[in-house]
Design an enzyme around this catalytic site. Structure first.
Site, PDB file in Angstrom:
ATOM      1  N   LYS A 212       0.690  -1.165   0.087  1.00 32.94           N
ATOM      2  CA  LYS A 212       0.135  -0.061   0.057  1.00 32.94           C
ATOM      3  C   LYS A 212       0.857   1.224  -0.025  1.00 32.94           C
ATOM      4  O   LYS A 212       0.478   2.122  -0.837  1.00 32.94           O
ATOM      5  CB  LYS A 212      -0.825   0.148   1.427  1.00 32.94           C
ATOM      6  CG  LYS A 212      -1.575   1.345   1.671  1.00 32.94           C
ATOM      7  CD  LYS A 212      -2.502   1.539   0.263  1.00 32.94           C
ATOM      8  CE  LYS A 212      -3.030   3.210   0.516  1.00 32.94           C
ATOM      9  NZ  LYS A 212      -3.955   3.604  -0.343  1.00 32.94           N
ATOM     10  N   LEU A 213       1.768   1.284   0.898  1.00 32.39           N
ATOM     11  CA  LEU A 213       2.844   2.440   1.019  1.00 32.39           C
ATOM     12  C   LEU A 213       3.439   2.734  -0.539  1.00 32.39           C
ATOM     13  O   LEU A 213       3.596   3.735  -1.127  1.00 32.39           O
ATOM     14  CB  LEU A 213       3.770   2.293   1.965  1.00 32.39           C
ATOM     15  CG  LEU A 213       3.438   2.359   3.432  1.00 32.39           C
ATOM     16  CD1 LEU A 213       4.497   2.228   4.441  1.00 32.39           C
ATOM     17  CD2 LEU A 213       2.455   3.640   3.859  1.00 32.39           C
ATOM     18  N   CYS A 268      -2.877  11.681   2.094  1.00 32.66           N
ATOM     19  CA  CYS A 268      -1.876  10.418   2.310  1.00 32.66           C
ATOM     20  C   CYS A 268      -0.554  10.463   1.523  1.00 32.66           C
ATOM     21  O   CYS A 268       0.264   9.890   1.861  1.00 32.66           O
ATOM     22  CB  CYS A 268      -2.984   9.233   1.798  1.00 32.66           C
ATOM     23  SG  CYS A 268      -4.221   8.806   2.828  1.00 32.66           S
TER      24      CYS A 268
END
Ligand code: NAD
Ligand code: UGA
Length: 459
Positions: A212-213, A268
């Protein structure tokens, strides 16, 4: 757990797609839950109202502050709470604060009297699942067993409903033990109600967390790459739109995320890259850390380059000048302002003592002021009189009336179809447009008489 930008839409879509599953979305904030239960949802997202109405109407989508009772009754618990960058202590300014995830795990352990699958949906540093598992196991009531999964979310704001209903993939990480793989299948079966099986990717826990990162870092890296080239275009006479088109036509590169801009924002991208940078540093991988850190540095450069362009073009002074800021959200089709480039540009102009008149169709003054305070530490308390320099408008024509310049910072579709002749007629001359999104018809505006600056394009 967590009725925010992710928890609300994600669970509403699960409820819509799975009529036999009861979905209860809980939050600590009564205000947030009341809004989800009202006709005026706490977030603006195209198509979301309809989806929420389906579940609420059917009775299998419930929003509640009864956290403990709802968890006790659940078979699967998704943790979808905020994981912001730490502001103090070890890793401040870079590491993600996973305090809320740990608190959720403690609550789950305390109130559970039956086995449960606990799913990390929040974006977290790799190996957070170890901590969650440890808290659950040490706090468990006798005989209660937990399985921890990682299921990061890839929705983008503004297109959340579509992204959830037709995801590019669903990522599910689990321990590779029998119990872990079994739990993984339970959650995979939920998604399989509407997502083709081949799009449900299963991995080990840590690949899912780190994956995800990396996805966010790579997307942001493309924006920073194209923005760095936009500066070179302005210096050389090349055109960034033509470069994005020609590079994007190569199927190995692809056309998406090559739109030059005033800089990326959102809650994000920066947070997750800094999280990645911190992780690399923690493992002594300093070159890797530095590599990713430059994506953020390039973004800072792009934002300040835009402000500088405005001031330089307007004869090196904007003191006392009225400047219309078109847009404040970090992208179109959302009311979210977290880390928006607009706040940085406004801050720079206010430092030069310009009067900034902001028009955004979805952002209230209250939200704008909160963003200035939260991200930039700017408020009446820290800078008395600050509020007088930010004037919020409900109409773009009023925002531009008598202004010396328009700066487009959010790519709202409505900015493409404004009557630019009318805007020009009402403005001070020479009238400038600084298009931080390359959405206006620059040749036509030049014909009208505007001095137009677009990102990465010849003047
Ligand atoms: P958000 O701030 O909008 O919502 C989080 C909610 O969690 C808040 O309403 C808060 O009150 C609630 N909360 C915090 N602690 C709680 C607790 N102990 N019990 C119950 N509720 C609690 O955050 P978000 O934007 O939805 O992001 C959530 C996570 O998802 C983050 O890790 C983020 O990185 C990730 N993410 C966000 C997006 C996005 O587009 N916003 C997309 C993908 C992933
Ligand atoms: C991003 C990712 O796209 C999602 O997959 C991810 O789930 C999410 O972050 C997250 O983890 O929070 P989001 O931030 O909502 O989604 O929006 P994006 O469409 O990715 O845009 C991010 C920023 O980059 C915006 O400010 C946007 O204007 C900017 N951007 C994007 C550009 O400047 N140029 C582009 O070509 C694309």
């Amino acid at each position: 757990m967590g009725a925010g930008y992710v928890g609300g839409p994600t669970m509403a879509v699960i409820a819509k797609m799975c009529p036999k599953i009861l979905v209860t979305v809980v939050d600590l904030s009564q205000k947030q839950i009341d809004a989800w239960n009202s006709d005026s949802l706490p977030i603006y997202e195209p198509g979301l109202e309809e989806v929420v109405k389906v579940g609420r109407g059917r009775g299998n989508l419930v929003f509640s502050t009864e956290i403990e009772k709802s968890i006790a009754e659940a078979d699967v618990v998704f943790i979808s709470v905020n994981t912001p960058t730490k502001t103090a202590g070890i890793g401040a300014g870079r590491a993600a604060n996973v305090k809320n995830c740990e608190l959720c795990a403690r609550t789950i352990a305390k109130v559970s009297t039956s086995d449960k699958i606990v799913v990390e949906k929040s974006t977290v540093p790799v190996r957070t699942s170890d901590a969650v598992r440890s808290v659950l196991e040490h706090g468990a009531n006798p005989g209660v067993k937990f399985q921890v999964l990682s299921n990061p979310e890839f929705l983008a704001e503004g297109t959340a409903v579509d992204d959830l209903e037709r995801p590019s993939r669903v990522l599910l990480g689990s321990l590779q033990s029998d119990a872990g793989l079994k739990a993984c299948q339970v959650v995979a079966n939920v998604y399989a109600n509407w997502v083709p099986r081949e799009k449900i990717l299963t991995t080990n826990l840590w690949s899912s967390e780190l994956g995800k990162l990396v996805a966010n870092a790579m997307l942001a890296q493309r924006v920073s790459s194209v923005n760095s080239i936009s500066a070179l275009c302005e210096a050389t006479g090349a055109n960034i739109a033509e470069i994005s088109r020609s590079c994007g036509t190569d199927p190995r590169i692809g056309p998406k995320f090559l739109q030059a801009s005033v800089g990326f924002g959102g809650s994000c991208f920066q947070k997750d890259i800094l999280n990645l940078v911190y992780l690399c540093e923690s493992y002594g991988l300093n070159e890797c850390a530095e590599y990713w850190n430059w994506v953020v540095k390039m973004n800072d450069y792009q934002k300040s380059r835009f402000s500088l362009k405005i001031v330089r073009s307007m004869f090196n002074t904007v003191t006392g000048k009225k400047i219309a800021l078109f847009g404040f959200a970090f992208k179109k089709d959302t009311g979210d302002t977290r880390e928006t480039a607009a706040a940085f540009v406004a801050r720079d102009l206010i430092e030069e003592q310009a009067k900034v008149h902001v028009y955004d169709p979805q952002v209230s003054r209250e939200v704008m002021m909160m963003e200035f305070n939260y991200t930039l530490g700017l408020s009446e308390a820290t800078k008395p009189g600050f509020g007088d320099y930010v004037i919020t408008e409900t109409d773009p024509y009023e925002a531009a009336d008598g202004a010396h310049a328009i700066a487009v910072v959010t790519e709202w579709d409505e900015f493409k179809t404004l009557d630019y002749q009318k805007l020009y007629d009402s403005m001070s001359k020479p009238a400038f447009i600084f298009d931080g999104r390359n959405i206006i018809d620059a040749p036509k505006c030049r014909e009208i008489g505007f001095q137009v600056y677009s990102i990465g394009k010849p003047v």
